[in-house]
Design a protein around this motif. Sequence first.
Motif, PDB file in Angstrom:
ATOM      1  N   ASP A  13       0.839  -1.198   0.000  1.00 40.98           N
ATOM      2  CA  ASP A  13       0.000   0.000   0.000  1.00 40.98           C
ATOM      3  C   ASP A  13       0.871   1.243   0.000  1.00 40.98           C
ATOM      4  O   ASP A  13       1.930   1.278   0.573  1.00 40.98           O
ATOM      5  CB  ASP A  13      -0.891   0.028   1.242  1.00 40.98           C
ATOM      6  N   SER A  14       0.400   2.287  -0.615  1.00 37.72           N
ATOM      7  CA  SER A  14       1.036   3.591  -0.560  1.00 37.72           C
ATOM      8  C   SER A  14       0.106   4.478   0.253  1.00 37.72           C
ATOM      9  O   SER A  14      -1.100   4.478   0.040  1.00 37.72           O
ATOM     10  CB  SER A  14       1.211   4.154  -1.971  1.00 37.72           C
ATOM     11  N   GLU A  15       0.654   5.225   1.190  1.00 36.57           N
ATOM     12  CA  GLU A  15      -0.190   6.051   2.062  1.00 36.57           C
ATOM     13  C   GLU A  15      -1.093   6.985   1.275  1.00 36.57           C
ATOM     14  O   GLU A  15      -2.280   7.096   1.565  1.00 36.57           O
ATOM     15  CB  GLU A  15       0.679   6.845   3.026  1.00 36.57           C
ATOM     16  N   ALA A  16      -0.560   7.661   0.293  1.00 42.69           N
ATOM     17  CA  ALA A  16      -1.345   8.635  -0.451  1.00 42.69           C
ATOM     18  C   ALA A  16      -2.398   7.975  -1.341  1.00 42.69           C
ATOM     19  O   ALA A  16      -3.446   8.556  -1.583  1.00 42.69           O
ATOM     20  CB  ALA A  16      -0.431   9.496  -1.309  1.00 42.69           C
ATOM     21  N   SER A  60       5.952   5.074 -19.674  1.00 38.93           N
ATOM     22  CA  SER A  60       6.875   4.172 -18.976  1.00 38.93           C
ATOM     23  C   SER A  60       6.253   3.691 -17.667  1.00 38.93           C
ATOM     24  O   SER A  60       5.939   4.498 -16.790  1.00 38.93           O
ATOM     25  CB  SER A  60       8.187   4.904 -18.684  1.00 38.93           C
ATOM     26  N   ALA A  61       6.106   2.379 -17.525  1.00 36.87           N
ATOM     27  CA  ALA A  61       5.541   1.818 -16.293  1.00 36.87           C
ATOM     28  C   ALA A  61       6.404   2.172 -15.093  1.00 36.87           C
ATOM     29  O   ALA A  61       5.877   2.434 -14.004  1.00 36.87           O
ATOM     30  CB  ALA A  61       5.392   0.307 -16.426  1.00 36.87           C
ATOM     31  N   ASP A  62       7.723   2.203 -15.268  1.00 37.66           N
ATOM     32  CA  ASP A  62       8.615   2.555 -14.162  1.00 37.66           C
ATOM     33  C   ASP A  62       8.402   4.000 -13.717  1.00 37.66           C
ATOM     34  O   ASP A  62       8.409   4.296 -12.528  1.00 37.66           O
ATOM     35  CB  ASP A  62      10.086   2.349 -14.553  1.00 37.66           C
ATOM     36  N   GLU A  63       8.214   4.893 -14.662  1.00 41.85           N
ATOM     37  CA  GLU A  63       7.982   6.309 -14.331  1.00 41.85           C
ATOM     38  C   GLU A  63       6.639   6.479 -13.621  1.00 41.85           C
ATOM     39  O   GLU A  63       6.520   7.235 -12.663  1.00 41.85           O
ATOM     40  CB  GLU A  63       8.017   7.164 -15.590  1.00 41.85           C
ATOM     41  N   ILE A  64       5.626   5.769 -14.082  1.00 42.35           N
ATOM     42  CA  ILE A  64       4.316   5.837 -13.429  1.00 42.35           C
ATOM     43  C   ILE A  64       4.436   5.364 -11.985  1.00 42.35           C
ATOM     44  O   ILE A  64       3.919   6.000 -11.073  1.00 42.35           O
ATOM     45  CB  ILE A  64       3.265   5.017 -14.195  1.00 42.35           C
ATOM     46  N   LYS A  65       5.123   4.264 -11.773  1.00 45.38           N
ATOM     47  CA  LYS A  65       5.287   3.736 -10.418  1.00 45.38           C
ATOM     48  C   LYS A  65       6.012   4.743  -9.535  1.00 45.38           C
ATOM     49  O   LYS A  65       5.611   5.000  -8.403  1.00 45.38           O
ATOM     50  CB  LYS A  65       6.054   2.412 -10.447  1.00 45.38           C
ATOM     51  N   ALA A  66       7.060   5.352 -10.065  1.00 44.20           N
ATOM     52  CA  ALA A  66       7.850   6.311  -9.293  1.00 44.20           C
ATOM     53  C   ALA A  66       7.074   7.589  -8.985  1.00 44.20           C
ATOM     54  O   ALA A  66       7.273   8.204  -7.940  1.00 44.20           O
ATOM     55  CB  ALA A  66       9.137   6.654 -10.046  1.00 44.20           C
ATOM     56  N   GLU A  67       6.189   7.991  -9.862  1.00 42.76           N
ATOM     57  CA  GLU A  67       5.481   9.265  -9.723  1.00 42.76           C
ATOM     58  C   GLU A  67       4.014   9.094  -9.347  1.00 42.76           C
ATOM     59  O   GLU A  67       3.241  10.048  -9.391  1.00 42.76           O
ATOM     60  CB  GLU A  67       5.584  10.060 -11.031  1.00 42.76           C
ATOM     61  N   ALA A  68       3.606   7.897  -8.955  1.00 37.41           N
ATOM     62  CA  ALA A  68       2.187   7.589  -8.727  1.00 37.41           C
ATOM     63  C   ALA A  68       1.514   8.532  -7.737  1.00 37.41           C
ATOM     64  O   ALA A  68       0.428   9.063  -8.014  1.00 37.41           O
ATOM     65  CB  ALA A  68       2.033   6.136  -8.274  1.00 37.41           C
ATOM     66  N   MET A  71       1.152  11.961  -9.274  1.00 40.09           N
ATOM     67  CA  MET A  71       0.141  11.934 -10.336  1.00 40.09           C
ATOM     68  C   MET A  71      -1.257  12.022  -9.736  1.00 40.09           C
ATOM     69  O   MET A  71      -2.082  12.822 -10.186  1.00 40.09           O
ATOM     70  CB  MET A  71       0.255  10.643 -11.155  1.00 40.09           C
ATOM     71  N   TYR A  72      -1.505  11.199  -8.730  1.00 38.22           N
ATOM     72  CA  TYR A  72      -2.829  11.193  -8.119  1.00 38.22           C
ATOM     73  C   TYR A  72      -3.126  12.519  -7.430  1.00 38.22           C
ATOM     74  O   TYR A  72      -4.221  13.079  -7.577  1.00 38.22           O
ATOM     75  CB  TYR A  72      -2.984  10.034  -7.129  1.00 38.22           C
ATOM     76  N   SER A  73      -2.167  13.045  -6.706  1.00 39.16           N
ATOM     77  CA  SER A  73      -2.357  14.300  -5.992  1.00 39.16           C
ATOM     78  C   SER A  73      -2.726  15.432  -6.953  1.00 39.16           C
ATOM     79  O   SER A  73      -3.663  16.191  -6.706  1.00 39.16           O
ATOM     80  CB  SER A  73      -1.083  14.648  -5.213  1.00 39.16           C
ATOM     81  N   GLU A  74      -1.992  15.537  -8.049  1.00 41.98           N
ATOM     82  CA  GLU A  74      -2.275  16.608  -9.014  1.00 41.98           C
ATOM     83  C   GLU A  74      -3.635  16.422  -9.675  1.00 41.98           C
ATOM     84  O   GLU A  74      -4.358  17.390  -9.905  1.00 41.98           O
ATOM     85  CB  GLU A  74      -1.157  16.697 -10.044  1.00 41.98           C
ATOM     86  N   LEU A  98      -3.036   3.233  -9.868  1.00 43.36           N
ATOM     87  CA  LEU A  98      -1.758   3.659  -9.294  1.00 43.36           C
ATOM     88  C   LEU A  98      -1.453   2.919  -8.004  1.00 43.36           C
ATOM     89  O   LEU A  98      -0.307   2.530  -7.748  1.00 43.36           O
ATOM     90  CB  LEU A  98      -1.764   5.178  -9.060  1.00 43.36           C
ATOM     91  N   ALA A  99      -2.452   2.694  -7.167  1.00 45.84           N
ATOM     92  CA  ALA A  99      -2.251   1.946  -5.921  1.00 45.84           C
ATOM     93  C   ALA A  99      -1.776   0.531  -6.219  1.00 45.84           C
ATOM     94  O   ALA A  99      -0.938  -0.022  -5.503  1.00 45.84           O
ATOM     95  CB  ALA A  99      -3.528   1.912  -5.091  1.00 45.84           C
ATOM     96  N   CYS A 100      -2.288  -0.042  -7.266  1.00 47.22           N
ATOM     97  CA  CYS A 100      -1.938  -1.422  -7.601  1.00 47.22           C
ATOM     98  C   CYS A 100      -0.585  -1.540  -8.304  1.00 47.22           C
ATOM     99  O   CYS A 100      -0.098  -2.643  -8.506  1.00 47.22           O
ATOM    100  CB  CYS A 100      -3.051  -2.039  -8.447  1.00 47.22           C
TER     101      CYS A 100
END
Length: 102
Positions: A13-16, A60-68, A71-74, A98-100
């Motif tokens: 899980d990611s807190e955000a 890029s899946a790696d970029e999405i994971k790193a910036e998830a 991304m959601y916050s914005e 993004l959570a997944c």
Amino acid sequence: MAAFGALAGCGSDSEALGACPPDSSAQQTAGLSVITNSCTVCHNPNYANGTPAGGYDFTSADEIKAEAAEMYSEAAEGAMPPTGKLSETDLEALRVYLACTQ
């Protein structure tokens, strides 16, 4: 966009972003569509002479994971996409996808 060929598996899980819900493959697919249709229009390697908007390449899946979380916050704040705030349904699908990925 081969980087997105398979749905992301549920990880930690990611807190955000909260938890990756069980049995969420349909929402994950919808979330990927949100990214494809609302984010990669500008955030791709072919934008502005080869420079993705903001330096982020969301093909890029790696970029999405790193910036998830960002991304959601914005998206939740309505700062992105610049064409207008996402619907609540699309925003939740984005959050689940993004959570997944985490």
